[in-house]
Each structure stands twice: as structure tokens, then as C-alpha cells.
Design an enzyme around this catalytic site. Sequence first.
Site, PDB file in Angstrom:
ATOM      1  N   TYR A 294     -17.799  11.642-109.263  1.00 41.47           N
ATOM      2  CA  TYR A 294     -16.859  10.705-109.868  1.00 41.47           C
ATOM      3  C   TYR A 294     -17.132  10.607-111.373  1.00 41.47           C
ATOM      4  CZ  TYR A 294     -13.969   6.465-109.985  1.00 41.47           C
ATOM      5  OH  TYR A 294     -13.001   5.536-110.231  1.00 41.47           O
TER       6      TYR A 294
ATOM      7  N   CYS B 132      -8.902   1.040-113.599  1.00 36.98           N
ATOM      8  CA  CYS B 132      -9.641   2.092-112.894  1.00 36.98           C
ATOM      9  C   CYS B 132     -10.339   3.030-113.865  1.00 36.98           C
ATOM     10  CB  CYS B 132      -8.717   2.874-111.979  1.00 36.98           C
ATOM     11  SG  CYS B 132      -8.150   1.867-110.603  1.00 36.98           S
ATOM     12  N   HIS B 133      -9.577   3.612-114.780  1.00 33.77           N
ATOM     13  CA  HIS B 133     -10.181   4.599-115.662  1.00 33.77           C
ATOM     14  C   HIS B 133      -9.818   4.364-117.121  1.00 33.77           C
ATOM     15  CE1 HIS B 133      -9.775   6.343-111.615  1.00 33.77           C
ATOM     16  NE2 HIS B 133     -11.018   6.640-111.822  1.00 33.77           N
ATOM     17  N   GLY B 134      -9.357   3.152-117.416  1.00 37.83           N
ATOM     18  CA  GLY B 134      -9.196   2.749-118.806  1.00 37.83           C
ATOM     19  C   GLY B 134      -8.023   3.347-119.570  1.00 37.83           C
TER      20      GLY B 134
END
Lengths: 421, 168
Positions: A294, B132-134
Site C-alpha cells: 500500500y 484516502c490519498h489526499g
Amino acid sequence: MSEHEYTPKSKVGKWFNDRLPLLTLANHLTDYPTPKNLNYWWTFGGILTFCLITQIVTGLVLAMHYIAHADMAFESVEHIMRDVNYGWLIRYIHANGASMFFLAVYIHIFRSLFYGSYKSPREVIWIIGIIIYLLMMAAAFLGYVLPWGQMSFWGATVITNLFSAIPLVGEGIVTWLWGGYSVDNPTLTRFFTLHYLIPFLILGLVVLHIWALHVPGNNNPIGIDIKKPSKDTVPFHPYIVIKDGFALLMFMIVFAFFVFYTPNILGHADNYIEANPLVTPAHIVPEWYLLPFYAILRSVPDKLLGVIAMLSAILILAALPWLDTSKIRSAVFRPLYKQFYWILVADVLILGYVGAMPAEGLYLLIARIATAYYFLHFLVVLPILGFKERTTPVPLSITEPILGGSPNFAAVKKKDDFKDQ
Amino acid sequence: MEKKTKRRDFLFTATYAVGAVGVGAVVWPMIDQMNPDASVKALASTEVDVSAVDPGKTITVLWRGKPVFIRRRTQEEIVEAKSVKLEELKHPEKDEDRAKNPEWLVMLGVCTHLGCVPLDQKGDYNGWFCPCHGSHYDISGRIRKGPAPTNMEIPEYKFVDANTIKIG
């Protein structure tokens, strides 16, 4: 396979064995000559077999109570936890069993990396192992979706969306995987089916993995070829059976600790909230065993390249037998490789740590460096090391150095040091 | 020695060809059964009453299992959205093309990175921020910073009357 012909003693046994040589197989497995210097890092094969069987048995039982439907899945899991007799125990064994399975498989993989077990003539064992590992990740991911909590739902959304990075057909593939326009009931039912199927595929591959192992025989801590059977080997039964059994008991203590004392520590509290397609949890993280990958996914700013980097990080392992150009198997005789090995271990642990942290600022920088180093290790360090490294002399046999007349006593001594760690 | 094509070679080739068609005919239904079924496709449109939405507020409705953001933008927000130069954008799109009626922004509330639901009035551009991932989106739902490749998608929709939007 077996080094000697086997004939059952009883008349019935002989009659049966002539028609289906199961007794020959059993005899091969008990007499199977094993290097006598195997240390405890070699007991994880047996431990992993135990993990697989535990997951299959507890999974079967859970499936008798679980309902694979978007409206009922979450409730049925709570029903298992509260109403079903010993349901809490079975579910906690199954959930923590997944983590224990990965713990054991990582030790097993890193043991191979240290002792060069992936090298000729064991490449096929290694590649089957990598396929098993991939299937394990698939099974773990699919299983995590089934309780239909918030992490289940959003984990499924994020992971299936990875396929949307594929140019042109990506969106179509995602819709096909979902069976709709978002993760919903059709997705849940097919995930349940596949989660049920994969362990049996793994079981089949485990048989091939062991079969392929029994052709050249086990590698060993000094990584030399041994004659079998010889003074360098002991029969699998009772020597290895007892040793594996003892290691398994130790492992089960750790397992039981998690199940009975901290059954939820490896999970996420968010997964006890029912799936809600309108709200994403503030901080999505996968289970601990997927965190290094991840971190690699998030460290690449481009969507497609991130997905490619993550997949390559796993698939690069399959090419390892050819990337490592050194003819010496065991790190015991490779002073430089040994250091790079521990750097890689640290690198993977760092990736795991930053994978659990938000992807910003310093964490992102560390993730990028660690990702670059991960690939550097396999693509640059290992190929060059095989040519440049000055390895220490390897003994001629396992027995010879200990019984005197050692060509290299110091090296064998070092091996013993490692064993104690 | 040169191999002559015989009657048997023709029979082999013909058998393989018919076999391949047969296998394909069996495999395709097995694959296609996983695509959205008739009942999923039947839920393709939703009507929403937006009369209660004040300026500066966003409502979220579910359409095809996905959240749709309906934001009634303030005058300042509209001015801000229109003032952005296209060269600054990763995925250049005019605000006029995204919001036919500039007061109403109707878009899929799904981050184009990996499908999370971005948070309202967060991030560096006063629009949306995906936790979640910016990924940061502006007040027109356009990607400004972060890993998402494209702007948030605009679904097909129309105003049935002054207060009702039909999505899909």
C-alpha cells in the site's frame, strides 16, 4: 521420489499398494531424508500447513451461519458473535488466523531470502510459493469484505478501483467486477464465492509446492548440496515431525494470545460500523500484512504507475532466482549480501510503517525513498553482488566440519551464531 | 522433405476452429453473467427535490449506489470557479461546461483516484478533499492537487422543473 523400493509387510497392504501406491507415498513422507542441520526457521512450512487447515475448517463453520447479502451480512456476523454457540471463538480464530498465516508466510519467505532457498534447483518451488502468496492476499482481501463494515466496503471500493487504472478497458473491468455501478450486493455474493474457492486452490498448490520440494530435497542453513540419504540427513519422522510439532506449539501460544486477549488489535474499529456508501472513513488503511505494498502504491503520484509499481513489487519476487547472480546460496558465506539482506528487512518494515500513516509530508518522502530502495535491492544490488562479492569458503558437507578436518571451521561457527538469534 | 498438405491436416484445422468457436460460446455467458444485470440497470435514474437547499450548502444523494453531490453555490464561489485559468488545471475543463446552471453543481461524489467519497469544504482549494490519498478538488470539482487523474465526473442530469433534478 523415494530412494529405495518399498514393499508393505502385510498381504492386504501389498494387495492394495499394488493397485494404489498410497503406502509407498506414506513411506516416502516418513522416511524422507532431511538435512540434519535444519534450524527453527525451517519449521514454518509445517506451521503454514496448520494455518491453512485452520482457516479452511473455521471458514467452513462460519459459512454455516454467515449470510452473503448486503442487507444481512453485517447483522449475520454480529449474530455469529453474540448468538451462535462459540461463534465468537470461531470468528476470532478465523480473523486472527489470517494475520497469523501472513506472519508465518513472511518468516517463511524471508528465511528463503536469507538462505538462498529460491536458487537452482528450487526455482519452481519458489514460484509456486509466490503464486500461493498472491492467492493468500486475494483470499484475505475478499474475506475482509464479507463482514460488510465500513472498512470492508471502502477497502473493496479502493482495491477494485485499482483496475480502473488500466487504459481503455479499465472502467469496463471495474463494472464487470462489481456487477453494478458501485460495490453492492452482486459484488458481495461473488466475493463470498471466490473467498470460499481460493483456499482450495491454495491447498492444491501446497501439494505441488511440497512435491516440487521433495524432488531436490530441502535446502539447509549452509546452503550446500547434500547426498541423500547420507550421514548428513535424518528421516523426516520422527526427527522433523517432533521439531515441527514443538515449533507449532510455540506458534499456537502466540496465536491463542491474540485470539483470547487482544482479538481486535489487528483489525479496525471502523469495521464494526455497517457499510455506508455515502461516507468514507477518515483514514483508510488495509490490514497490516498489505501495508508495505500500500505504501508503494501511494508513494507514486501517478495512478497507473502507482498500480504498476505495487504489482511489480510482488511479481519481482518471481524473477528473484535469476536476479540473484550469486552461486552461493546461504547468506552465512556472503558477508555483503547478509548486510543488504538486513537492510531489505528494515526497508520492508519501514514501508509497512509509512503505509499505515497518512500519505503526506515526511511520511511520503520516506515512503518514496523506501520504495526506490526496494526495487534497487532486487534490480541493481543483487545482480551486481553476485559478481563483486568475495564469499567465504563453503564447507564440503554438513558433517565434515563438525567431525574435524574442516576446510572452514569459522564459517560453520558463524552459522551457529545465527541459529541462536 | 517437404510436407504436403493432406486431407487429414484440413480435418484437424477445421476441428480446432469449430472447437474454438464452441469453447468461446460457452465461456462468454460465464463471463458476461458478472456484468450488471437487468435489475441493476433498471435503477438507472433518480429524481431529487432541491427546494430546501440553501446557497452554500451541499446535499448528497444516492444514484446507482454512488453518492451524487448537489451543491448550491454562492455568488463568490461561482466567481471563483470561473476565474481559474485553464492552464493551471491538470484536467482542463471550463466551469461553464461542468455546471450548466452556475448556481447548481451536480457531480458524482466519487474521487477519480480510487473511488472514495471526498469531504465537503475541505482542502487547499475550498472545494473537496479526499481523505484516502489526499486529492484536492476546487469548487467546480476539478482536480488541483494529489493523485487523482481527472476531475470529478458530471453525471447526465436535467432540471425537470425549477426545484427538481433528474439524475440519469
